[in-house]
Design an enzyme around this catalytic site. Sequence first.
Site, PDB file in Angstrom:
ATOM      1  N   THR A  41      12.043   7.443 -17.212  1.00  0.00           N
ATOM      2  CA  THR A  41      11.147   8.315 -18.182  1.00  0.00           C
ATOM      3  C   THR A  41      11.664   9.833 -18.152  1.00  0.00           C
ATOM      4  O   THR A  41      11.092  10.492 -18.787  1.00  0.00           O
ATOM      5  CB  THR A  41      10.007   8.591 -17.134  1.00  0.00           C
ATOM      6  OG1 THR A  41       9.959   8.604 -15.859  1.00  0.00           O
ATOM      7  CG2 THR A  41       9.032   7.098 -17.418  1.00  0.00           C
ATOM      8  N   HIS A  46      15.056  12.216  -9.224  1.00  0.00           N
ATOM      9  CA  HIS A  46      14.405  13.346  -8.310  1.00  0.00           C
ATOM     10  C   HIS A  46      14.391  12.892  -6.958  1.00  0.00           C
ATOM     11  O   HIS A  46      14.505  11.536  -6.516  1.00  0.00           O
ATOM     12  CB  HIS A  46      13.139  14.069  -8.865  1.00  0.00           C
ATOM     13  CG  HIS A  46      12.041  12.985  -9.131  1.00  0.00           C
ATOM     14  ND1 HIS A  46      11.331  12.442  -8.038  1.00  0.00           N
ATOM     15  CD2 HIS A  46      11.553  12.449 -10.231  1.00  0.00           C
ATOM     16  CE1 HIS A  46      10.485  11.649  -8.607  1.00  0.00           C
ATOM     17  NE2 HIS A  46      10.542  11.565  -9.801  1.00  0.00           N
ATOM     18  N   HIS A  49      12.833   9.610  -6.065  1.00  0.00           N
ATOM     19  CA  HIS A  49      13.608   8.152  -6.145  1.00  0.00           C
ATOM     20  C   HIS A  49      14.567   8.068  -4.712  1.00  0.00           C
ATOM     21  O   HIS A  49      14.921   6.987  -4.496  1.00  0.00           O
ATOM     22  CB  HIS A  49      14.407   8.283  -7.152  1.00  0.00           C
ATOM     23  CG  HIS A  49      13.696   8.484  -8.365  1.00  0.00           C
ATOM     24  ND1 HIS A  49      13.545   9.421  -9.313  1.00  0.00           N
ATOM     25  CD2 HIS A  49      12.923   7.430  -9.098  1.00  0.00           C
ATOM     26  CE1 HIS A  49      13.083   9.326 -10.235  1.00  0.00           C
ATOM     27  NE2 HIS A  49      12.564   7.822 -10.337  1.00  0.00           N
ATOM     28  N   LYS A  83      -0.833   6.414 -12.115  1.00  0.00           N
ATOM     29  CA  LYS A  83      -1.207   7.310 -13.368  1.00  0.00           C
ATOM     30  C   LYS A  83      -2.502   7.410 -13.742  1.00  0.00           C
ATOM     31  O   LYS A  83      -3.272   6.041 -13.664  1.00  0.00           O
ATOM     32  CB  LYS A  83       0.030   7.088 -14.427  1.00  0.00           C
ATOM     33  CG  LYS A  83       1.367   6.861 -14.419  1.00  0.00           C
ATOM     34  CD  LYS A  83       1.836   8.223 -13.848  1.00  0.00           C
ATOM     35  CE  LYS A  83       3.132   8.509 -13.540  1.00  0.00           C
ATOM     36  NZ  LYS A  83       3.636   9.751 -13.007  1.00  0.00           N
ATOM     37  N   ARG A  87       1.357   7.149 -20.300  1.00  0.00           N
ATOM     38  CA  ARG A  87       2.496   7.839 -20.376  1.00  0.00           C
ATOM     39  C   ARG A  87       2.860   7.991 -21.698  1.00  0.00           C
ATOM     40  O   ARG A  87       2.444   7.254 -22.677  1.00  0.00           O
ATOM     41  CB  ARG A  87       3.903   7.386 -19.567  1.00  0.00           C
ATOM     42  CG  ARG A  87       3.671   7.058 -18.088  1.00  0.00           C
ATOM     43  CD  ARG A  87       4.735   5.883 -17.849  1.00  0.00           C
ATOM     44  NE  ARG A  87       4.827   5.561 -16.450  1.00  0.00           N
ATOM     45  CZ  ARG A  87       5.512   6.176 -15.407  1.00  0.00           C
ATOM     46  NH1 ARG A  87       6.003   7.164 -15.833  1.00  0.00           N
ATOM     47  NH2 ARG A  87       5.257   5.891 -14.148  1.00  0.00           N
ATOM     48  N   GLN A 172       7.493  -6.739 -15.568  1.00  0.00           N
ATOM     49  CA  GLN A 172       7.943  -6.531 -14.428  1.00  0.00           C
ATOM     50  C   GLN A 172       8.315  -7.859 -13.539  1.00  0.00           C
ATOM     51  O   GLN A 172       9.239  -8.153 -13.068  1.00  0.00           O
ATOM     52  CB  GLN A 172       7.501  -5.620 -13.486  1.00  0.00           C
ATOM     53  CG  GLN A 172       8.229  -5.176 -12.228  1.00  0.00           C
ATOM     54  CD  GLN A 172       7.850  -4.062 -11.502  1.00  0.00           C
ATOM     55  OE1 GLN A 172       7.376  -3.136 -12.130  1.00  0.00           O
ATOM     56  NE2 GLN A 172       7.683  -3.902 -10.334  1.00  0.00           N
ATOM     57  N   ASP A 193       3.422   2.064  -4.694  1.00  0.00           N
ATOM     58  CA  ASP A 193       2.656   1.874  -5.721  1.00  0.00           C
ATOM     59  C   ASP A 193       3.070   0.570  -6.395  1.00  0.00           C
ATOM     60  O   ASP A 193       2.220   0.389  -7.515  1.00  0.00           O
ATOM     61  CB  ASP A 193       2.403   3.368  -6.541  1.00  0.00           C
ATOM     62  CG  ASP A 193       3.946   3.563  -7.368  1.00  0.00           C
ATOM     63  OD1 ASP A 193       4.995   2.985  -6.423  1.00  0.00           O
ATOM     64  OD2 ASP A 193       4.053   4.330  -8.003  1.00  0.00           O
ATOM     65  N   LYS A 228       2.008  15.443  -1.388  1.00  0.00           N
ATOM     66  CA  LYS A 228       3.068  14.796  -1.864  1.00  0.00           C
ATOM     67  C   LYS A 228       4.544  15.578  -1.616  1.00  0.00           C
ATOM     68  O   LYS A 228       4.660  16.672  -1.817  1.00  0.00           O
ATOM     69  CB  LYS A 228       2.797  14.334  -3.174  1.00  0.00           C
ATOM     70  CG  LYS A 228       4.024  13.141  -3.774  1.00  0.00           C
ATOM     71  CD  LYS A 228       3.595  12.989  -5.057  1.00  0.00           C
ATOM     72  CE  LYS A 228       4.585  11.556  -5.525  1.00  0.00           C
ATOM     73  NZ  LYS A 228       4.261  11.109  -7.106  1.00  0.00           N
ATOM     74  N   LYS A 231       7.932  18.022  -4.218  1.00  0.00           N
ATOM     75  CA  LYS A 231       7.515  18.989  -5.197  1.00  0.00           C
ATOM     76  C   LYS A 231       7.578  20.304  -4.696  1.00  0.00           C
ATOM     77  O   LYS A 231       7.468  20.727  -3.522  1.00  0.00           O
ATOM     78  CB  LYS A 231       6.117  18.955  -5.839  1.00  0.00           C
ATOM     79  CG  LYS A 231       5.638  17.299  -6.217  1.00  0.00           C
ATOM     80  CD  LYS A 231       6.376  17.281  -7.503  1.00  0.00           C
ATOM     81  CE  LYS A 231       5.704  15.925  -8.113  1.00  0.00           C
ATOM     82  NZ  LYS A 231       6.468  15.710  -9.776  1.00  0.00           N
ATOM     83  N   THR A 232       7.874  21.287  -5.842  1.00  0.00           N
ATOM     84  CA  THR A 232       7.767  22.700  -5.270  1.00  0.00           C
ATOM     85  C   THR A 232       7.045  23.354  -6.263  1.00  0.00           C
ATOM     86  O   THR A 232       6.204  22.694  -7.232  1.00  0.00           O
ATOM     87  CB  THR A 232       9.251  23.192  -5.426  1.00  0.00           C
ATOM     88  OG1 THR A 232       9.729  23.324  -6.620  1.00  0.00           O
ATOM     89  CG2 THR A 232      10.151  22.484  -4.337  1.00  0.00           C
TER      90      THR A 232
END
Length: 427
Positions: A41, A46, A49, A83, A87, A172, A193, A228, A231-232
């Site tokens: 995506t 990041h 992963h 989600k 998306r 999938q 998830d 989570k 993240k920043t």
Amino acid sequence: MQNAWDILAERGFIYQSTDADAMRKLLGEGPQTFYVGFDPTGNSLHIGHLLPIMAMRWLQKCGHRPLALVGGGTAMIGDPSGKMEARPIMTVETIDENVRCIQGQLGRFLDFGEGKAQMVNNAEWLRNLKFLDFLRDIGSLFSVNRMLTAESVKIRLQTSLSFLEFSYPLLQAFDFNHLCQEHDCRLEFGGQDQWGNIVAGVDLTRRLQQKEVFGATFPLLLKSDGTKFGKTAGGAVWLDPARTAPFEYYQFWRNVEDGDVAKLLAYFTALPMEEVRRLGALPSPQINRAKEILAYEATALAHGPQVAAQAYLAACTQFGFADPRGEIPTSSAVAKITPEQASQAIPSVEIPRQEMAQGMGLLTLMVRAGLCASNGEARRLVQGGGCYLGDTRLQDPRATLTLDDFPESGEIMLRAGKKTRKRIVLQ
């Protein structure tokens, strides 16, 4: 060799599995082929992963064969798992470009040598499927009633779930069946998830291939406060150095909470677990040395040891070394980097001593050092409080520097902002 399942379990990677005992037994019988999927995506992976990637590294180290699946086909639909809304639909060209970028990044972490890890793209078998054949052969094996019980579906039914997204688990699941048939792949791993999708794939593959196949998930990575991880304030922490600079990447790991250190060392380094537990139990302020080790190891993995060493030295020069005397033992290569190397790791600029004796304007020096492109840029930086000479902040753009501003060594650090610095050396 230690069973890969035991390594993953000890280091905290296993959250759910379809049959833990059978998976451990299978992994102990000899090399097995397994797969993990990555959703293209974006054009970069990041930190989110990294957990499955590290698990893949351990499995490969124990002799098993990774299939890194990049979803060039499934990305055309978009996974609704986790989600709250659909998306955005991406063009095929964007998806294919993202696939190329992600494939390159995965090569830093896994060995794709001949007969080892292999990159696969489900666009190869999904984009050419015939709709009616797929519905008849695959769709007939899925129960809508059961699909509606999936947590990801329940959440989305509260807002809106299109048939496009509702069909995602079928595709999938078909991936697992295809990889089992073509590569004798018997294991699928994924994020927490993905449990519903993985179970669907296991069920479908068992029915079509008449083989025992299995699946397991990794835990959702949360910080000690329950939020989570990864993240920043500025968003995600990316593996692409153009999106997250290596220094910032290092600093992200260096600034984790004390209570998260042991867990993160277990996940994101290859240090022995005995050492992980010892480092994670260090009291404050010694725990900061464990954070330096974590940051170095994580940065070396993503960007290479040399870049990691530069980030480590730059950060320690600015904020101080947590263990300057090397009193805390570690098997990490960071132990071989000494504080004395810090100044040599920073680019230097030589200024004739005679020229400095006559006095040099601060703005001129900043431009000479390459810290600013012009006097105007240097002036704005100084007025904004972003200029330091040694440990002293300089806020007067009209300031003139002389030999008296230098220590006896004839060297001093000139810094612009948080990260850019030059060592000024009198010649």
